[in-house]
Design a protein around this motif. Structure first.
Motif, mmCIF file in Angstrom:
data_model
loop_
_atom_site.group_PDB
_atom_site.id
_atom_site.type_symbol
_atom_site.label_atom_id
_atom_site.label_comp_id
_atom_site.label_asym_id
_atom_site.label_seq_id
_atom_site.Cartn_x
_atom_site.Cartn_y
_atom_site.Cartn_z
ATOM 1 N N PHE A 198 24.053 -10.827 13.876
ATOM 2 C CA PHE A 198 23.332 -9.639 14.318
ATOM 3 C C PHE A 198 24.218 -8.403 14.276
ATOM 4 N N SER A 233 25.884 -8.563 3.799
ATOM 5 C CA SER A 233 25.378 -7.312 4.375
ATOM 6 C C SER A 233 26.137 -6.094 3.841
ATOM 7 N N TYR A 283 27.124 -13.716 6.202
ATOM 8 C CA TYR A 283 27.421 -12.507 6.970
ATOM 9 C C TYR A 283 27.859 -11.361 6.048
ATOM 10 N N TYR A 311 24.910 -7.355 10.394
ATOM 11 C CA TYR A 311 23.735 -6.760 9.772
ATOM 12 C C TYR A 311 23.340 -5.456 10.462
ATOM 13 N N GLY A 312 23.414 -5.421 11.775
ATOM 14 C CA GLY A 312 23.070 -4.195 12.493
ATOM 15 C C GLY A 312 23.970 -3.030 12.135
ATOM 16 N N SER A 347 18.111 -6.178 15.385
ATOM 17 C CA SER A 347 19.523 -6.595 15.419
ATOM 18 C C SER A 347 20.167 -6.258 16.755
ATOM 19 N N PHE A 400 14.380 -3.318 11.606
ATOM 20 C CA PHE A 400 15.409 -4.348 11.433
ATOM 21 C C PHE A 400 16.619 -4.059 12.324
ATOM 22 N N CYS A 401 17.051 -2.802 12.356
ATOM 23 C CA CYS A 401 18.211 -2.435 13.190
ATOM 24 C C CYS A 401 17.904 -2.611 14.671
ATOM 25 N N PHE A 445 21.467 -9.136 19.135
ATOM 26 C CA PHE A 445 22.872 -9.124 19.522
ATOM 27 C C PHE A 445 23.001 -9.163 21.049
#
Length: 178
Positions: free
Chosen positions: A64, A144, A141, A67-68, A33, A29-30, A37
């Motif tokens: 992005f 997160s 947003y 969450y990242g 992101s 997931f990261c 991004f």
């Protein structure tokens, strides 16, 4: 691809194998992101340069980024790459190390629980605020933050329990001397 490849084996004694799939999923997931991004910023700059900006790309970039960053904090907590003062405790042994490592994780746990509580309250407030021009609620947003707080709390508890059971020392500490 080996499913264990993204899960660090360092500090294995502080981790439950049952949470390894979660760490792997969060790492993917990261990575997504970061890619998202980067592409959103690239296309934002490109469309502005050619004189036809896509204004919604700024909202994608924000998503992005948020969450990242926050989910990345949780992953770094599990991987013991973040939030801990490992160099201070590296040369400690026995009860002193147990005390310092336990205290550090209790502080992280307290911060994580604050992230959950205040992040959730902020999320509820942000459901009434909207980003223009898409009218996406800001809560999309800010959710997160409490999610990351819950994950950080989970990983801090995991490390505390395993550290108290098996000790916090790891093989690489032996090379530190002391």
């Amino acid at each position: 691809m080996d499913p264990r490849a993204l899960v660090l084996q360092r500090h294995r004694h502080l981790k439950w194998r049952a949470l390894d799939p979660l760490e792997r999923a969060l790492m993917i997931f990261c990575g997504g992101s970061i890619v998202g991004f980067t592409l959103a910023v690239f296309f934002d700059v490109l469309t502005r340069t050619i004189g036809h900006p896509w204004l919604w790309l700024q909202q994608v970039t924000t998503g992005f980024f948020a969450y990242g960053i926050f989910i990345g904090m949780a992953v770094a907590t599990r991987r013991n790459d973040h939030l801990y003062l490992t160099e201070i405790t590296r040369r400690m042994r026995g009860r002193l190390r147990l005390l310092f490592e336990g205290f550090a994780r209790l502080v992280v746990l307290a911060v994580a629980l604050a992230m959950v509580w205040f992040g959730y309250k902020n999320f509820l407030l942000d459901l009434g605020s909207f980003r223009m021009p898409s009218m996406i609620p800001l809560g999309v947003y800010t959710i997160s933050v409490p999610v990351a707080g819950a994950l950080i709390a989970l990983f801090a508890v995991e490390q505390m329990i395993n550290g108290w059971r098996h000790g916090f020392e790891r093989p690489e500490d032996a090379s530190a001397g002391g």
